[in-house]
Design an enzyme around this catalytic site. Sequence first.
Site, PDB file in Angstrom:
ATOM      1  N   ASP A   8       0.866  -1.190   0.000  1.00 37.33           N
ATOM      2  CA  ASP A   8       0.000   0.000   0.000  1.00 37.33           C
ATOM      3  C   ASP A   8       0.899   1.236   0.000  1.00 37.33           C
ATOM      4  O   ASP A   8       2.076   1.160   0.352  1.00 37.33           O
ATOM      5  CB  ASP A   8      -0.906   0.019   1.235  1.00 37.33           C
ATOM      6  N   SER A   9       0.315   2.380  -0.365  1.00 42.11           N
ATOM      7  CA  SER A   9       1.064   3.631  -0.322  1.00 42.11           C
ATOM      8  C   SER A   9       1.519   3.941   1.108  1.00 42.11           C
ATOM      9  O   SER A   9       2.481   4.668   1.292  1.00 42.11           O
ATOM     10  CB  SER A   9       0.191   4.771  -0.838  1.00 42.11           C
ATOM     11  N   CYS A  71      -4.212  -1.448  -2.227  1.00 45.99           N
ATOM     12  CA  CYS A  71      -4.332  -0.004  -2.416  1.00 45.99           C
ATOM     13  C   CYS A  71      -5.188   0.204  -3.665  1.00 45.99           C
ATOM     14  O   CYS A  71      -4.844  -0.288  -4.744  1.00 45.99           O
ATOM     15  CB  CYS A  71      -2.942   0.591  -2.616  1.00 45.99           C
ATOM     16  N   GLU A 157      -2.646   9.113   7.550  1.00 47.90           N
ATOM     17  CA  GLU A 157      -1.172   9.074   7.488  1.00 47.90           C
ATOM     18  C   GLU A 157      -0.541   9.953   8.566  1.00 47.90           C
ATOM     19  O   GLU A 157       0.482   9.609   9.128  1.00 47.90           O
ATOM     20  CB  GLU A 157      -0.671   9.507   6.105  1.00 47.90           C
ATOM     21  N   CYS A 191     -11.036   2.756  -0.387  1.00 47.16           N
ATOM     22  CA  CYS A 191      -9.668   3.146  -0.039  1.00 47.16           C
ATOM     23  C   CYS A 191      -9.355   2.434   1.261  1.00 47.16           C
ATOM     24  O   CYS A 191     -10.146   2.478   2.211  1.00 47.16           O
ATOM     25  CB  CYS A 191      -9.562   4.655   0.150  1.00 47.16           C
ATOM     26  N   HIS A 193      -7.348   3.017   3.532  1.00 45.30           N
ATOM     27  CA  HIS A 193      -7.109   3.854   4.712  1.00 45.30           C
ATOM     28  C   HIS A 193      -8.409   4.171   5.471  1.00 45.30           C
ATOM     29  O   HIS A 193      -8.372   4.483   6.660  1.00 45.30           O
ATOM     30  CB  HIS A 193      -6.500   5.203   4.312  1.00 45.30           C
TER      31      HIS A 193
HETATM   32  N1  DGL Z   1      -4.896   3.097   0.711  1.00 47.61           N
HETATM   33  C1  DGL Z   1      -4.832   3.735  -0.575  1.00 47.61           C
HETATM   34  C2  DGL Z   1      -6.050   3.368  -1.404  1.00 47.61           C
HETATM   35  O1  DGL Z   1      -6.695   2.354  -1.110  1.00 47.61           O
HETATM   36  C3  DGL Z   1      -4.607   5.203  -0.383  1.00 47.61           C
HETATM   37  C4  DGL Z   1      -3.930   5.820  -1.535  1.00 47.61           C
HETATM   38  C5  DGL Z   1      -3.230   7.123  -1.230  1.00 47.61           C
HETATM   39  O2  DGL Z   1      -2.088   7.065  -0.776  1.00 47.61           O
HETATM   40  O3  DGL Z   1      -3.803   8.184  -1.489  1.00 47.61           O
HETATM   41  O4  DGL Z   1      -6.385   4.008  -2.356  1.00 47.61           O
END
Ligand code: DGL
Length: 272
Positions: A8-9, A71, A157, A191, A193
């Site tokens: 993931d990011s 992600c 984050e 997402c 997150h």
């Molecule tokens: N968890 C990522 C997703 O599902 C977030 C992406 C981001 O870093 O903006 O899209």
Amino acid sequence: MSPIGVFDSGYGGLSVFRNLRERLPDYDFIYLGDNARAPYGKKSFEDVYEYTREAVKFLFSQNCPLVILACNTASAKALRTIQQKDLPDWEDPTKRVLGVIRPTAEIAGTLTRSGHLAIVGTAGTIASQSYEIEIAKAFPTLTVRSQACPEWVDLVENGTAETLSAEKIVEEDLRKLFENDQKIDALILACTHYPLLMTAIKKHVPAGVKIFSQGAHVAERLEDYLQRHREMDRRLSRSGNAIFYTTGDCKIFDRQALKFLGYKIHSRHCVF
Ligand code: DGL
């Protein structure tokens, strides 16, 4: 070890990882969060593709035969190119990379009774229209309303998801989504997150709307994938281990990861 790679990011993929590990406790995992470059949501197609490609290469170099892009943004912007263009040319074309959009889209129609479904995601995921495209293939009559929530990933984050200002942002984005369509009865958190903002989300979603987060479903689908792809399943090692890498600060990663996982970890620093 021949682990399953999870990428993931940043922290969001930990919400998927947690479910993967619960569902497949014997398997080994390597998690990689590109926290140093998160969020991906507002980045260009080229950047997200390049970063995701680097991450997949790293996980392959750690002996992962299978990588899950936990992600949505990376799944929307990079998965197809990696699968079709890069994989066949890399050193082992039998390795696999899977995303989270298709498995989610394939059950979208089962989440709603009214046929009106809402999706929240990053600016990149929503602009790509990947969900609309995939959902239309399986459920062509569904009405899909989507809303980009560009600030939500930052709130997770930077560790401010529980604050009042975070709640205000969530409230405002959800208001925009629901005010024009009273028939919506299901909301997909597209997402990884967003489950960390669940308290605020639940508070500001109209009564009766079902909230769907992806973790458990992605885990169920991966188990199913492994049953159908025995040759891949046989390649995966099973000693119940998990290793965590971040491109960011390990101490901060460990502290934040506790919120997602409920237990302490000790991450390693990763440089591509
Ligand atoms: N968890 C990522 C997703 O599902 C977030 C992406 C981001 O870093 O903006 O899209």
